[in-house]
Write a protein that holds these residues in place. Structure first.
Motif, PDB file in Angstrom:
ATOM      1  N   GLN A   1      -0.865  13.704  -0.088  1.00  0.00           N
ATOM      2  CA  GLN A   1      -0.022  13.195   0.981  1.00  0.00           C
ATOM      3  C   GLN A   1       0.773  11.979   0.485  1.00  0.00           C
ATOM      4  OE1 GLN A   1      -3.179  12.426   3.781  1.00  0.00           O
ATOM      5  NE2 GLN A   1      -2.735  14.297   4.908  1.00  0.00           N
TER       6      GLN A   1
ATOM      7  N   TYR B   1       2.016   9.233   1.852  1.00  0.00           N
ATOM      8  CA  TYR B   1       1.983   8.353   3.014  1.00  0.00           C
ATOM      9  C   TYR B   1       1.867   6.883   2.621  1.00  0.00           C
ATOM     10  CZ  TYR B   1       1.080  12.531   5.864  1.00  0.00           C
ATOM     11  OH  TYR B   1       1.164  13.746   6.484  1.00  0.00           O
ATOM     12  N   HIS B   2       1.948   6.580   1.332  1.00  0.00           N
ATOM     13  CA  HIS B   2       1.705   5.228   0.847  1.00  0.00           C
ATOM     14  C   HIS B   2       2.876   4.762  -0.013  1.00  0.00           C
ATOM     15  CE1 HIS B   2      -2.609   5.818   1.926  1.00  0.00           C
ATOM     16  NE2 HIS B   2      -2.326   7.063   1.559  1.00  0.00           N
TER      17      HIS B   2
ATOM     18  N   LYS C   1       1.408   1.653   4.364  1.00  0.00           N
ATOM     19  CA  LYS C   1       0.802   2.929   4.745  1.00  0.00           C
ATOM     20  C   LYS C   1       1.344   3.340   6.101  1.00  0.00           C
ATOM     21  CE  LYS C   1      -3.567   5.318   5.598  1.00  0.00           C
ATOM     22  NZ  LYS C   1      -5.054   5.210   5.659  1.00  0.00           N
TER      23      LYS C   1
ATOM     24  N   SER D   1       1.396   5.946   9.542  1.00  0.00           N
ATOM     25  CA  SER D   1       0.522   6.770  10.380  1.00  0.00           C
ATOM     26  C   SER D   1       1.226   7.049  11.698  1.00  0.00           C
ATOM     27  CB  SER D   1      -0.814   6.064  10.640  1.00  0.00           C
ATOM     28  OG  SER D   1      -0.617   4.858  11.349  1.00  0.00           O
TER      29      SER D   1
ATOM     30  N   LYS E   1       5.827   6.321  15.154  1.00  0.00           N
ATOM     31  CA  LYS E   1       4.997   6.082  13.975  1.00  0.00           C
ATOM     32  C   LYS E   1       4.807   4.582  13.756  1.00  0.00           C
ATOM     33  CE  LYS E   1       8.552   6.180  10.303  1.00  0.00           C
ATOM     34  NZ  LYS E   1       9.000   6.872   9.077  1.00  0.00           N
TER      35      LYS E   1
ATOM     36  N   LEU F   1       8.874   6.168   4.848  1.00  0.00           N
ATOM     37  CA  LEU F   1       7.606   6.882   4.671  1.00  0.00           C
ATOM     38  C   LEU F   1       7.501   7.871   5.811  1.00  0.00           C
ATOM     39  CD1 LEU F   1       5.103   4.039   3.671  1.00  0.00           C
ATOM     40  CD2 LEU F   1       5.856   5.935   2.229  1.00  0.00           C
TER      41      LEU F   1
ATOM     42  N   THR G   1       5.669  10.775   8.359  1.00  0.00           N
ATOM     43  CA  THR G   1       4.496  11.375   8.981  1.00  0.00           C
ATOM     44  C   THR G   1       4.615  12.896   8.874  1.00  0.00           C
ATOM     45  OG1 THR G   1       5.544  11.448  11.151  1.00  0.00           O
ATOM     46  CG2 THR G   1       4.325   9.439  10.597  1.00  0.00           C
ATOM     47  N   ASN G   2       3.654  13.609   9.440  1.00  0.00           N
ATOM     48  CA  ASN G   2       3.680  15.081   9.381  1.00  0.00           C
ATOM     49  C   ASN G   2       4.880  15.664  10.117  1.00  0.00           C
ATOM     50  OD1 ASN G   2       1.285  15.238   7.928  1.00  0.00           O
ATOM     51  ND2 ASN G   2       0.024  15.200   9.781  1.00  0.00           N
TER      52      ASN G   2
END
Length: 316
Positions: free
Chosen positions: A24, A26-27, A57, A59, A68, A223, A225-226
């Motif tokens: 992933q 995400y970072h 990060k 999320s 997000k 960055l 998210t899904n």
């Protein structure tokens, strides 16, 4: 071990830890380096160097209004000196020698039209900031004589406080070559207290898709998210804002040695313009900036100062 070496080791540590994570992306870890030498080999004045290492990060959020959230940890150092870096007599200085070492934690709450960033900061001035050692290291690297005036730097003071940023999209269309946003900032601690407001503009000169403010390297939100897709970016950006200075201890603070009892005074209003070129690739963000800022202290003879900034990050 000087501060530059500490930042380098932390950067490597974050990278090695990141390679063990899942696939992933995400970072993000990154480095921001400011220096007036990036715009002229003859400049070494006022805000002469800055260095920051950060980790982010992303999320999803449970908030109805925001889509997000990005958490960020930052450690950095700012170095200030008079117009010349070797003035030992306070009476002849236009602003004091000062160093500031800081640590920040923040959270960005994001949707396509709004960004709200809330954070806390702590820091310290004087020898614990490591500014003198860092500046002399830089001077050695560029074959410049060491600075001689640091024995007069501002006295040690600790900072703890809060900061907040708010950005609102004013004009944006994905297939249009430019976008405009309104940005506001406020900082409150025992070293810096100020408020800012201004406009930002992005111009897409390579005819790629212009990303929304919620997913752009320009705003530090690149960055995904899904629910999002990566958007390749290459554009020119301007950040222009006015700042009202309430406190800046690096200018008005007591000095270690001040036989003349000279005092320095804040210029209440400043204006800063950041002209930058930005590239957002799948795993790398890069930007180069030239920044112009009006004087921050009334004693400064130079009405407009300038410096460069290079920002690099790796996403994983």
């Amino acid at each position: 071990m000087n501060f530059n070496k500490i930042l380098f080791l932390l950067f490597i540590s974050f990278y090695l830890c990141g390679t063990k994570l899942h696939a992933q992306v995400y970072h993000e870890i990154g480095l921001i380096t400011d220096n007036d030498l990036y715009v002229s080999i003859y400049l070494d004045e006022y805000y002469t160097n800055g260095l920051e290492l950060f980790y982010k990060k992303v999320s999803n959020t449970n908030y109805q209004f925001f889509d997000k959230k990005i958490r960020q940890f930052s450690i950095g150092q700012n170095i200030y000196n008079p117009q010349e870096s070797d003035i030992t007599i306070v009476y002849l200085q236009e602003r004091p020698y000062a160093g500031y070492l800081y640590f920040n934690y923040s959270e960005q709450l994001i949707n396509p039209k709004h960004i709200l960033k809330l954070g806390a900061s702590t820091g310290v001035t004087n020898t614990k900031s490591g500014a003198e050692a860092a500046q002399n290291f830089i001077h050695t690297f560029y074959n410049i004589e060491p600075s001689e005036g640091w024995e007069t730097q501002v006295k040690e003071k600790y900072a703890i406080g809060l900061f907040a940023n708010y950005t609102r999209n004013l004009f944006y269309k994905e297939d249009f070559p430019f976008a405009v946003s309104w940005t506001n900032k406020a900082t409150l601690n025992s070293i810096f207290t100020n408020i800012s407001s201004g406009l930002t503009l992005r111009y897409n000169f390579l005819k790629t898709i212009l990303a929304p403010i919620s997913n752009s390297s320009f705003f530090g939100t690149a960055l995904q998210t899904n629910q999002e897709s990566w958007i390749k970016e290459s554009f020119f950006g301007i950040k222009s804002f006015a700042t009202y200075q309430i406190q800046d201890y690096t200018i008005t603070g007591d000095l270690d040695k001040n036989l003349s009892q000279k005092e320095f005074h804040l210029e209440p209003w400043t204006w800063q313009n950041d002209f930058g070129f930005y590239w957002n690739l799948k795993h790398i963000n890069f930007s180069y900036h030239i920044i112009f800022k009006t004087r921050t202290a009334k004693e400064m003879k130079t009405k407009i100062t300038r410096y460069g900034s290079i920002q690099f990050s790796y996403k994983f």
